[in-house]
Design a protein around this motif. Structure first.
Motif, PDB file in Angstrom:
ATOM      1  N   HIS A 154       0.826  -1.211   0.000  1.00  0.00           N
ATOM      2  CA  HIS A 154       0.000   0.000   0.000  1.00  0.00           C
ATOM      3  C   HIS A 154       0.859   1.259   0.000  1.00  0.00           C
ATOM      4  O   HIS A 154       0.347   2.359   0.028  1.00  0.00           O
ATOM      5  N   PHE A 155       2.179   1.056   0.034  1.00  0.00           N
ATOM      6  CA  PHE A 155       3.059   2.207   0.169  1.00  0.00           C
ATOM      7  C   PHE A 155       3.110   2.978  -1.142  1.00  0.00           C
ATOM      8  O   PHE A 155       3.267   2.417  -2.220  1.00  0.00           O
ATOM      9  N   ASP A 156       2.981   4.290  -1.026  1.00  0.00           N
ATOM     10  CA  ASP A 156       2.985   5.147  -2.200  1.00  0.00           C
ATOM     11  C   ASP A 156       4.435   5.481  -2.560  1.00  0.00           C
ATOM     12  O   ASP A 156       5.096   6.239  -1.861  1.00  0.00           O
ATOM     13  N   ASN A 157       4.919   4.899  -3.686  1.00  0.00           N
ATOM     14  CA  ASN A 157       6.332   5.040  -4.010  1.00  0.00           C
ATOM     15  C   ASN A 157       6.746   6.435  -4.432  1.00  0.00           C
ATOM     16  O   ASN A 157       7.924   6.754  -4.471  1.00  0.00           O
ATOM     17  N   THR A 158       5.752   7.295  -4.756  1.00  0.00           N
ATOM     18  CA  THR A 158       6.121   8.655  -5.164  1.00  0.00           C
ATOM     19  C   THR A 158       6.844   9.390  -4.040  1.00  0.00           C
ATOM     20  O   THR A 158       7.666  10.254  -4.297  1.00  0.00           O
ATOM     21  N   MET A 159       6.552   9.005  -2.790  1.00  0.00           N
ATOM     22  CA  MET A 159       7.230   9.625  -1.641  1.00  0.00           C
ATOM     23  C   MET A 159       8.732   9.378  -1.723  1.00  0.00           C
ATOM     24  O   MET A 159       9.534  10.300  -1.572  1.00  0.00           O
ATOM     25  N   ALA A 160       9.093   8.105  -1.960  1.00  0.00           N
ATOM     26  CA  ALA A 160      10.507   7.755  -2.039  1.00  0.00           C
ATOM     27  C   ALA A 160      11.140   8.450  -3.238  1.00  0.00           C
ATOM     28  O   ALA A 160      12.257   8.964  -3.165  1.00  0.00           O
ATOM     29  N   GLU A 175      -2.921   2.375   8.023  1.00  0.00           N
ATOM     30  CA  GLU A 175      -3.866   2.666   6.944  1.00  0.00           C
ATOM     31  C   GLU A 175      -3.855   4.145   6.605  1.00  0.00           C
ATOM     32  O   GLU A 175      -3.863   4.539   5.458  1.00  0.00           O
ATOM     33  N   ARG A 176      -3.828   4.975   7.652  1.00  0.00           N
ATOM     34  CA  ARG A 176      -3.824   6.423   7.441  1.00  0.00           C
ATOM     35  C   ARG A 176      -2.573   6.874   6.726  1.00  0.00           C
ATOM     36  O   ARG A 176      -2.619   7.666   5.807  1.00  0.00           O
ATOM     37  N   MET A 177      -1.402   6.328   7.161  1.00  0.00           N
ATOM     38  CA  MET A 177      -0.144   6.858   6.672  1.00  0.00           C
ATOM     39  C   MET A 177       0.203   6.394   5.268  1.00  0.00           C
ATOM     40  O   MET A 177       0.640   7.172   4.451  1.00  0.00           O
ATOM     41  N   THR A 178       0.043   5.078   4.989  1.00  0.00           N
ATOM     42  CA  THR A 178       0.540   4.597   3.708  1.00  0.00           C
ATOM     43  C   THR A 178      -0.388   4.922   2.560  1.00  0.00           C
ATOM     44  O   THR A 178       0.042   4.999   1.422  1.00  0.00           O
ATOM     45  N   THR A 179      -1.657   5.129   2.832  1.00  0.00           N
ATOM     46  CA  THR A 179      -2.529   5.497   1.729  1.00  0.00           C
ATOM     47  C   THR A 179      -2.427   6.987   1.431  1.00  0.00           C
ATOM     48  O   THR A 179      -3.015   7.480   0.488  1.00  0.00           O
ATOM     49  N   GLY A 180      -1.645   7.684   2.246  1.00  0.00           N
ATOM     50  CA  GLY A 180      -1.324   9.074   1.973  1.00  0.00           C
ATOM     51  C   GLY A 180      -2.452  10.050   2.266  1.00  0.00           C
ATOM     52  O   GLY A 180      -2.405  11.203   1.845  1.00  0.00           O
ATOM     53  N   LYS A 181      -3.464   9.574   2.994  1.00  0.00           N
ATOM     54  CA  LYS A 181      -4.540  10.493   3.348  1.00  0.00           C
ATOM     55  C   LYS A 181      -4.074  11.415   4.462  1.00  0.00           C
ATOM     56  O   LYS A 181      -3.579  10.956   5.493  1.00  0.00           O
ATOM     57  N   VAL A 182      -4.184  12.693   4.262  1.00  0.00           N
ATOM     58  CA  VAL A 182      -3.769  13.630   5.308  1.00  0.00           C
ATOM     59  C   VAL A 182      -4.993  13.950   6.151  1.00  0.00           C
ATOM     60  O   VAL A 182      -6.030  14.341   5.621  1.00  0.00           O
ATOM     61  N   THR A 183      -4.847  13.755   7.439  1.00  0.00           N
ATOM     62  CA  THR A 183      -6.009  14.046   8.289  1.00  0.00           C
ATOM     63  C   THR A 183      -5.724  15.237   9.181  1.00  0.00           C
ATOM     64  O   THR A 183      -4.581  15.550   9.449  1.00  0.00           O
ATOM     65  N   LEU A 226       7.214   6.061   7.418  1.00  0.00           N
ATOM     66  CA  LEU A 226       5.886   5.776   6.877  1.00  0.00           C
ATOM     67  C   LEU A 226       5.478   4.323   7.064  1.00  0.00           C
ATOM     68  O   LEU A 226       4.304   4.029   7.261  1.00  0.00           O
ATOM     69  N   ILE A 227       6.459   3.404   6.971  1.00  0.00           N
ATOM     70  CA  ILE A 227       6.082   1.994   7.119  1.00  0.00           C
ATOM     71  C   ILE A 227       6.252   1.514   8.561  1.00  0.00           C
ATOM     72  O   ILE A 227       5.984   0.358   8.873  1.00  0.00           O
ATOM     73  N   LEU A 228       6.665   2.422   9.449  1.00  0.00           N
ATOM     74  CA  LEU A 228       6.949   2.016  10.829  1.00  0.00           C
ATOM     75  C   LEU A 228       5.788   1.284  11.511  1.00  0.00           C
ATOM     76  O   LEU A 228       6.023   0.289  12.196  1.00  0.00           O
TER      77      LEU A 228
END
Lengths: 277, 423
Positions: free
Chosen positions: A166-172, A269-277, A193-195
């Protein structure tokens, strides 16, 4: 979705009731024995029967003063924490590698990495016993830590791999395009992010080691008897209320572990899908 | 990340930059580096598991077919038996060689190795070997070693004893694997079933499969309604119910087993309740027998059935059921014809998973079962720790491993490769 608002036929209502009743009974079957054991640990009597003759903390006191349970807890912690650290590091690296590229024999390698989870533990225990004995690794912490690391590593690989999917590779890539060398990008961007996934993997690993008894039965000496090992002899020889006190402590431990996992899952779920809350 | 060679794109190998290296070459180089890095990351765990898991298990499998103890203790006897027909007693040379080998073994303190190994095959040979090893022959006063050896112990006058020696010459043997299947090879090389009073492992194997199958069916029947409820209730209720499944799942196996001992014992809650209700007038035996094993194992394995069932049911769209109902199917028909077929992958996955885990069970049957409820794993442990017969333990281990891997191959075909789901 809710069918409850629709007018229901008799058949549907009977069906609903059957499902609910049987499911509730099964859930009762799952929970009842675990709940039944807890009050017994607060009994003032010597027998494991209801009704309780009175309430006391004597079995918890017994637990603290005995020369058996605290050393066992210490052994479980030494072995569990060491196995968790090693398996989490190795497992996370492996998951990163598996996620990164296709390479020759990847399915075979994946099979080997996950096999400790599939092979019956007694077989692992026997193999390890034959292999470790001539190396002087039986009756030692080192041998147990190595064996438990092998049993725990697949859980880390699976959990971290699932997070990476689920990790968004654009971050890397963003980090790399801004000039971060790969190692720096990993520690500053990817790892945070994957911690949560890594931490869940570590919890799975710890639970695996903390609950393992077959390998311990086979290769541990008197100096490395762990909590499950002491419980095994306790249940086999003479089950007394001290066991229920240990069991209660372990049930509370699992509740804490489960809550941590649930919290981590939500965070992940919150972090890797990149949803900012 | 491969470059698609479209019609409008310039040919990849013509794009030059950075020291005139074609892009295609640089891409290939980058891809190679990527693969090497990826493999480099996997390598530490791979090497670790090879050393602490794969090699030890390979060693165990080797022990199930390796047999090199006896030929070290009885080298001359084995040499003398090479040309033996296996039908009548061997010649004088073999008897002489055996007496010499055992005299040497007695001096080296290795006779017990031969005694133990031969006794696995023909019971009674332990004392036959030890008495012969202790006996001192005077070559001048022994006209016939054959008569003298048989006089020390009558077993040496039987073809089977010599068959056992030749059968154990190594370096490879099928003895342990045959024993694990209750088969025996006699001196002439024919394989037949062992007498009924010595045949135990086929029974154990059958019992292991029977208990696992029953437990799997119990789990399916009990797990189905729970999974259905979890999958169809609104998230708030479903999450609450899920905790009731996950908490037992996360509770230590030893705790759950201890709990069943407490609940099912003669003065346990179940018996107390039944007595109080007047259903029974004396406590039922619910533990240290087959009932205890089935109840406790079903309890321990139930979450492994519920979770895959739940994830399959979760993906079934409610529209199909509604469509069936709107077309006039009664709920029971819609359930059997529409819902159940869509559950099949989950049912198959859950059943295989539970069955695979069940056949390897050791702790639970050992603690809540009686002597006649022990499964394969118990006997493997027994031959390692209590009655030392590592070859047989390894052979039983090989049988269990073979069954597990076979079932797992089916499972992974079904679930799709290495995608194992948890929790």
């Amino acid at each position: 979705m809710s069918l409850a608002n629709h007018p229901q036929t008799l058949g549907q209502r009977v069906g609903r009731w059957t499902v609910w009743t049987s499911a509730v009974l099964v859930l009762f079957f799952l929970m009842a024995p675990i709940l039944a054991i807890i009050p017994l640990s607060f009994s003032s009597g010597d027998f494991l029967t209801y009704p309780l003759p009175g309430l006391s903390l004597r079995w918890y006191h017994e637990l603290l003063v005995s020369d058996k349970w605290l050393p066992a807890l210490r052994n479980s912690m030494i072995i569990g924490v060491s196995a968790t650290v090693i398996s989490t590091v190795l497992g996370t690296l492996a998951a990163l590698g598996l996620n990164r590229a296709r390479f020759a024999m990847k399915p075979l390698i994946m099979g080997v990495l996950l096999s400790p989870m599939i092979v019956p533990v007694i077989i692992t225990a026997v193999g390890v016993y034959f292999f470790f004995a001539p190396l002087g690794l039986t009756d030692s912490y080192t041998g147990l830590i190595l064996a438990h690391t092998a049993l725990a590593a697949p859980f880390v690989v699976i959990t971290v791999s699932a997070t990476l999917q689920h990790f968004d590779n654009t971050m890397a890539r963003a980090a790399a395009s801004l000039g971060a060398p790969p190692v720096l990008a990993f520690f500053k961007v990817v790892l945070p992010l994957i911690l949560p996934g890594v931490a869940s993997g570590a919890l799975f690993a710890f639970a695996t080691s903390f609950d393992e008894v077959v390998v311990v039965l086979m290769i541990a000496g008197p100096g490395q008897r762990t909590l499950p090992r002491e419980m095994f002899s306790g249940i086999r020889e003479n089950i007394n209320p001290t066991i229920t006190a240990v069991a209660t402590v372990l049930i509370i431990t699992s509740v804490i572990l489960l809550s941590c996992l649930e919290a981590l899952r939500r965070r992940s779920e919150r972090m890797t899908t990149g949803k900012v809350t | 990340m491969t470059i698609q060679g479209g019609a409008s794109a310039p040919p990849a190998d013509r794009v030059l930059s950075d020291g005139d290296v074609p892009l295609k070459v640089r891409l290939r180089r980058a891809e190679r580096v990527r693969k090497m890095t990826a493999f480099g990351l996997v390598a530490p765990l791979l090497v670790f598991l090879l050393l602490t898991f794969v090699v030890p298990i390979a060693g165990m499998l080797w022990r199930s077919v390796g047999d090199n103890e006896l030929s070290k203790v009885l080298p001359r006897t084995e040499a003398a038996l090479v040309t033996w027909d296996g039908k009548s007693l061997p010649g004088e040379a073999a008897f002489h060689a055996l007496a010499d080998d055992l005299a040497q073994a007695h001096a080296d303190d290795t006779a017990v190795i031969a005694a133990r190994r031969l006794n696995y095959d023909v019971s009674g040979l332990h004392s036959a070997v030890m008495s012969l090893a202790r006996h001192h022959f005077d070559p001048a006063a022994t006209p016939s070693y054959r008569d003298a050896v048989i006089a020390v112990n009558h077993h040496w006058g039987e073809v089977d004893a010599w068959g056992a020696i030749r059968h154990a010459r190594g370096p490879l043997t099928d003895f342990y694997l045959l024993s694990a299947l209750d088969l025996h090879q006699d001196a002439s090389g024919a394989i037949h079933r062992v007498p009924a009073d010595r045949a135990i492992y086929l029974d154990v194997l059958a019992r292991t499969f029977r208990i696992s199958l029953t437990v799997t069916l119990f789990c399916l029947v009990l797990g189905f309604p729970v999974a259905y409820l979890l999958a169809t209730q609104p998230p708030k209720i479903a999450n609450g119910l899920m905790i009731l499944v996950l908490l037992p799942f996360w509770t230590s196996l030893l705790v759950r087993t201890a709990a069943w001992v407490v609940v099912l014992q003669d003065q346990g809650i179940v018996n107390d309740l039944l007595l109080w209700l007047g259903v029974i007038d004396h406590p039922l035996r619910l533990i240290y027998n087959a009932i205890g094993v089935h109840v406790a194992m079903t309890h321990v394995l139930l979450p492994f059935m519920i979770l895959p069932l739940y994830s399959t049911m979760k993906s079934i769209k409610p529209h199909f059921m509604r469509a069936a109902t709107s077309l006039g199917a009664p709920p029971s028909v819609a359930f059997v014809r529409i819902y159940l077929p869509q559950c099949l992958p989950g049912i198959a996955a859950g059943c295989l998973l539970v069955f695979i885990l069940a056949i390897g069970y050791y702790i639970t049957p050992a603690l809540v079962g009686g002597a006649s409820d022990q499964m394969l794993s118990y006997f493997i442990a027994f031959f390692i720790t209590d009655s030392v017969n590592w070859g047989l333990a390894s052979a039983l281990g090989a049988v269990l491993l073979g069954a597990t891997l076979l079932l797992y191959a089916v499972y992974s075909k079904l679930v799709g490769g290495t995608d194992i789901k948890m929790g």
